[in-house]
Scaffold this motif. Structure first.
Motif, PDB file in Angstrom:
ATOM      1  N   UNK A   3       0.857  -1.182   0.000  1.00 54.49           N
ATOM      2  CA  UNK A   3       0.000   0.000   0.000  1.00 54.49           C
ATOM      3  C   UNK A   3       0.893   1.231   0.000  1.00 54.49           C
ATOM      4  N   UNK A   4       0.242   2.397  -0.059  1.00 51.22           N
ATOM      5  CA  UNK A   4       0.950   3.673  -0.033  1.00 51.22           C
ATOM      6  C   UNK A   4       1.997   3.737  -1.131  1.00 51.22           C
ATOM      7  N   UNK A  55       6.323   0.579   6.797  1.00 49.59           N
ATOM      8  CA  UNK A  55       5.151   1.456   6.796  1.00 49.59           C
ATOM      9  C   UNK A  55       4.039   0.851   5.952  1.00 49.59           C
ATOM     10  N   UNK A  56       4.433   0.049   4.974  1.00 45.86           N
ATOM     11  CA  UNK A  56       3.449  -0.463   4.037  1.00 45.86           C
ATOM     12  C   UNK A  56       2.700  -1.682   4.565  1.00 45.86           C
ATOM     13  N   UNK A  57       3.362  -2.523   5.342  1.00 44.37           N
ATOM     14  CA  UNK A  57       2.682  -3.768   5.722  1.00 44.37           C
ATOM     15  C   UNK A  57       2.591  -3.994   7.225  1.00 44.37           C
ATOM     16  N   UNK A  65       3.622  10.452   7.435  1.00 38.25           N
ATOM     17  CA  UNK A  65       3.831   9.410   6.431  1.00 38.25           C
ATOM     18  C   UNK A  65       4.508   9.988   5.187  1.00 38.25           C
ATOM     19  N   UNK A  86      -5.080   7.217   3.310  1.00 36.43           N
ATOM     20  CA  UNK A  86      -4.347   6.830   4.508  1.00 36.43           C
ATOM     21  C   UNK A  86      -5.327   6.446   5.612  1.00 36.43           C
ATOM     22  N   UNK A 140      -5.720   2.453   6.901  1.00 38.99           N
ATOM     23  CA  UNK A 140      -5.360   2.120   8.274  1.00 38.99           C
ATOM     24  C   UNK A 140      -6.592   1.782   9.115  1.00 38.99           C
ATOM     25  N   UNK A 181      -0.459  -6.976   7.050  1.00 39.87           N
ATOM     26  CA  UNK A 181      -0.688  -7.429   5.683  1.00 39.87           C
ATOM     27  C   UNK A 181       0.256  -8.595   5.412  1.00 39.87           C
TER      28      UNK A 181
END
Lengths: 236, 236
Positions: free
Chosen positions: A229-230, B148-150, B171, B184, B188, B225
């Motif tokens: 993501x992101x 940050x992604x998972x 972020x 975002x 989340x 994730x």
DNA sequence: TCAAAAGTGTTGACAGTACACCCATGA
DNA sequence: TCATGGGTGTACTGTCAACACTTTTGA
């Protein structure tokens, strides 16, 4: 060589640094790790990871590759990467030894000659292990699980060329659950990780359509799914 | 304390083990790392990561937390994790020093008192760094980007409570590109990582709807994730 | 009442799973 | 021609990005 490896004991009493590797392969439908049985105290007869002392002139990766050469032909090691440092002060009795742990992978088709005191053990049924080596094996397994999902690391477990069925068996063994051949082929092909060789193999004794041979497009580790993501904004 | 840290030089000439941390925070729209300026040779005046020698009775994580206490109040360190071992034989002049590198994170709202010789530097404009510390900073940044992604690792960069705009700034700074506040919040929230506190804050001086305050549901690292692909079969 | 900022609704693209169906061979 | 394993087509689902739109405030 100024240091002796863990197999023959640690003659030097100083604090030191060792390198250890959880060498994994997918074989006979399960994930196996290479262990050797200790011939002396401490932890006599318990099973232990290959490795040994870090020498003064080598970095940790050079060192683990050198030490593994005694157990597995290095040319058969298709991937080596750092896992973590294990440094509990009491992890090694009698002296301070910090360990850098590695994940090593060997393809399913080669059955490397290994010394008499070493054996492949199923990761899901480990024998009594020495020191903190069980934790290291589990860390190696977890790292492999994760990377199968977002990298092309399958190349390191598979032969140079293979059918989708064979690859399915390898992924299923490594992950510990059944993977669908259909979707395995589709996902890896879409990502450009897999390509057909154009050749096929004759059908098995029970008949069936002759399977096509595939190969991995790259034999270097590549991240194929970098941002879950992101993602950075698309600049179209 | 039997060892002296890198700041005061390394009086012992033996091979050794040091711990180093890339301590990051999101601040003023960019990602910063805490560095101190060396007061003597080697690498006089160059900028260096906090850390020092591993003591005999501590593991590497205890050690880095102890050493960081001199630079940053440990209570403000919201996350610490191992990055990798740096072990090139010539990485430290004159003696063999193996380093275990860490990623450390500090929330954006606290501005910890730091010693005079230390300063926050933008990761995207590093000053001349000592030894192999630049590589370590970049490894810390890359690890943060990926997690940050998972994972829910944003909790370690954000204040206890925050508006979505504030979180978006954090972020964006950490990732180095603009992130949409809308998505975002949605991603989340869907993952259960974020929850509304129910309270709002008054609007800013330029007007606008008063923003709601949110918090992270957990302040421990959790993978949100876990399987990008090859999920275990659904057992319904 | 208007501008500004926050937050929601909605759409479309895409990846991945599941499963039905077709293909090519040996017996 | 039939059983067997290999491979493809396709529908469904869930996630995320993009963006229009509504909400709520200060001036």
């Amino acid at each position: 060589m100024p240091h002796r490896n863990t197999r023959t004991g640690h003659p030097d009493q100083d604090a030191g640094h060792e390198v250890l590797a959880g060498v994994l392969r997918a074989h006979d439908g399960d994930l196996q790790v290479l262990l050797w049985q200790r011939a002396q105290e401490p932890h006599l007869d318990r099973w232990s990871l290959p490795g040994g002392r870090l020498a003064a002139t080598e970095d940790v990766e050079t060192s683990i590759r050198r030490q593994l050469a005694e157990k597995v032909d290095v040319h058969k090691l298709t991937h080596v990467e750092q896992l973590a440092v294990f440094s509990a002060p009491d992890r090694f009795p009698g002296q301070r030894v910090v360990a850098t742990a590695f994940l090593g992978l060997v393809p399913a088709d080669v059955d490397p000659e290994v010394p008499d005191d070493t054996r492949w053990h199923s990761v899901s049924a480990l024998p009594g292990t020495a020191f903190d080596h069980e934790r290291i094996v589990l860390a190696a397994r977890d790292r492999l699980h994760a990377k199968l999902s977002y990298t092309n690391i399958g190349f390191a477990l598979a032969p140079a060329e293979f059918t989708i069925s064979e690859l399915r068996r390898i992924y299923s063994a490594a992950l510990g659950y059944q993977v669908s051949a259909t979707n395995l082929q589709r996902v890896l092909s879409r990502r450009g990780v897999l390509e057909p060789t154009g050749r096929t193999v004759s059908a098995g004794p029970t008949g069936g359509r002759p399977p096509a041979l595939f190969r991995f497009t790259s034999r270097d580790l590549q991240v194929t799914d970098p941002f879950a993501v992101f993602r950075p904004p698309s600049q179209d």
